[in-house]
Design an enzyme around this catalytic site. Structure first.
Site, short mmCIF file in Angstrom:
data_model
loop_
_atom_site.label_atom_id
_atom_site.label_comp_id
_atom_site.label_asym_id
_atom_site.label_seq_id
_atom_site.Cartn_x
_atom_site.Cartn_y
_atom_site.Cartn_z
N HIS A 200 0.84 -1.19 0.00
CA HIS A 200 0.00 0.00 0.00
C HIS A 200 0.88 1.24 0.00
O HIS A 200 1.82 1.34 0.80
CB HIS A 200 -0.89 0.03 1.25
CG HIS A 200 -1.98 -1.00 1.21
ND1 HIS A 200 -3.01 -1.00 2.13
CD2 HIS A 200 -2.20 -2.04 0.39
CE1 HIS A 200 -3.83 -2.02 1.86
NE2 HIS A 200 -3.34 -2.66 0.82
N TYR B 104 3.04 6.56 10.63
CA TYR B 104 2.31 5.36 10.24
C TYR B 104 3.22 4.36 9.52
O TYR B 104 3.18 3.15 9.79
CB TYR B 104 1.13 5.73 9.35
CG TYR B 104 0.08 4.63 9.21
CD1 TYR B 104 -1.14 4.73 9.87
CD2 TYR B 104 0.31 3.52 8.41
CE1 TYR B 104 -2.10 3.75 9.74
CE2 TYR B 104 -0.65 2.52 8.29
CZ TYR B 104 -1.85 2.64 8.95
OH TYR B 104 -2.79 1.65 8.82
#
Length: 402
Positions: free
Chosen positions: A72, A382
């Site tokens: 991703h 993240y």
């Protein structure tokens, strides 16, 4: 039995530690209370930060990860009926990868055993002794017998409810804890995910997360009461609520529900992460809400630090890196706790939330998608902060990508 490092727990932390130490020629024995089949089927979240993916590849356990993992470039935020992309690759040059934690465990077990490592399954640790001395002892069940593993160091990688942390005398540890007034109702569904990246949805009805295990298998979550009765949530009601919390930002496919359960939300950190010759790693030392996707990544970070320190100690006899283990790890742990808290309060509706709170959260979301600086900060945290190389100068020269 005798070994240099006795490792309690064959989860990601214990297995990765064993492989890192094996690479340095340090003997280990891993004790695991459950069977191999149970450990390899234990369902956990599986999002890997960039550096953790690199580490799996570097040690030789990344073939299936590269082949089957879902890469991703970022995440999507859903609010006000629209999807907003946070592009990690563009912002910070990093990715994240979806790869089931049970698959990680399978890969690590297979590699460790293929290289001659020792894992004792169905060997439940029932007592730790001599932690203040030079030869700690782990007592464990082996069938109907109780045996002892004598070692130089014990690594407690046996999770939040394991014996390792419980073996530290009262008064030694400071425990920092925060509970959250909600949980996550999660399902595994035979349906394609609504997007090719994770969707974090903030809605007046509550939070929802749209994740995946494969292009045809979705992992979906709804904010719910911490004591939610799953029987009150038939499949149709779950999908209706998921669609409502997407707010029309994208379509949602429905499918057969394979699993259903409620996950609690809390943060816990214990300090220090060491006592005598016992070193805690992973969930044995800290847990955090899953909103920040930090669990397995923090466990890997802990054992990289520990492996470096143990390698330096066995080579030179110096203990400075071991003495600094807790301090080095906790710096990263608290940054991860802060980020997990930030994501949790940003996206969830709290029971005592006021109209002011809702408008403030809305302003935070608008800022994230409108400010490159805010989006970059989220992307950095993240996708994985780099390991603190400067703090590890005295340790072994591992070449983990940062």
């Amino acid at each position: 039995m005798r070994t240099t490092v006795g490792i309690v727990g064959a989860g990601p932390a214990g297995l990765m530690l064993a492989l890192l130490l094996q690479r340095e020629g340090i003997d280990t024995v891993v004790l695991e209370a459950r069977s191999r089949a149970h450990v390899e089927q234990r369902v956990r979240a599986g999002l890997m930060e960039q550096w953790a993916r690199d580490l799996m590849i570097e040690i030789g356990a990344g073939a299936r990860l590269v082949r089957e993992g879902l890469v991703h470039n970022g995440i999507r935020l859903s609010f006000d009926g629209r999807l907003h992309a946070i592009d990690f690759r563009r912002l910070v040059g990093r990715i994240v990868t979806i790869y089931d934690q049970k698959e990680v465990v399978k890969d690590l077990i297979g590699l460790l055993l293929a290289r001659g490592g020792r894992i004792l399954f169905e060997a439940e640790a029932i007592g730790l002794g001599g932690l203040a001395g030079p030869a700690p002892v782990i007592r464990f069940r082996d069938g109907d017998a109780v045996r002892e593993l004598v070692c130089d160091v014990v690594a407690g990688c046996d999770g939040f409810h394991g014996i390792s942390r419980a073996s530290i005398p009262d008064g030694v540890l400071t425990v920092y804890e925060r509970g959250y007034p909600f949980g996550w109702l999660g399902i595994l569904s035979e349906s394609p995910p609504p997007a090719d990246e994770l969707i974090y949805a903030a809605h007046d009805r509550g939070f929802a997360l749209f994740s995946m295990r494969s292009p045809t298998l979705s992992r979906l979550y709804l904010q719910c009461a911490p004591d939610e009765d799953v029987s009150r949530w038939p499949d149709a009601r779950i999908f209706d609520e998921l669609a409502a919390r997407l707010g029309g930002s994208c379509p949602l496919a429905r499918g057969r529900v394979l699993q259903k359960g409620v996950t609690s939300m809390r943060s816990v950190v214990v300090e220090p992460m060491q006592h005598g010759r016992l070193f805690l790693a992973g969930d044995a030392a800290h847990i955090q809400p899953p909103t920040g996707a930090k669990g397995m990544n923090l466990a890997f970070a802990d054992v990289v630090v520990l492996a470096r320190a143990l390698a330096a100690w066995t080579r030179t006899g110096r203990t400075d890196a071991l003495d600094a283990y807790s301090r080095v790890c906790l710096d990263r742990v608290w940054k991860a706790q802060r980020f997990s808290w930030f994501m949790t309060q940003l996206l969830h509706r709290f029971p005592d939330e006021t109209a002011f709170d809702r408008r403030r959260r809305q302003a935070d979301l608008v800022d994230l998608v409108g400010s490159a600086a805010a989006a970059t900060a989220l992307a950095e945290n993240y996708s994985g902060l780099p390991l603190a190389a400067a703090a590890l100068e005295a340790a072994a020269p591992f070449s983990v990508s940062g």
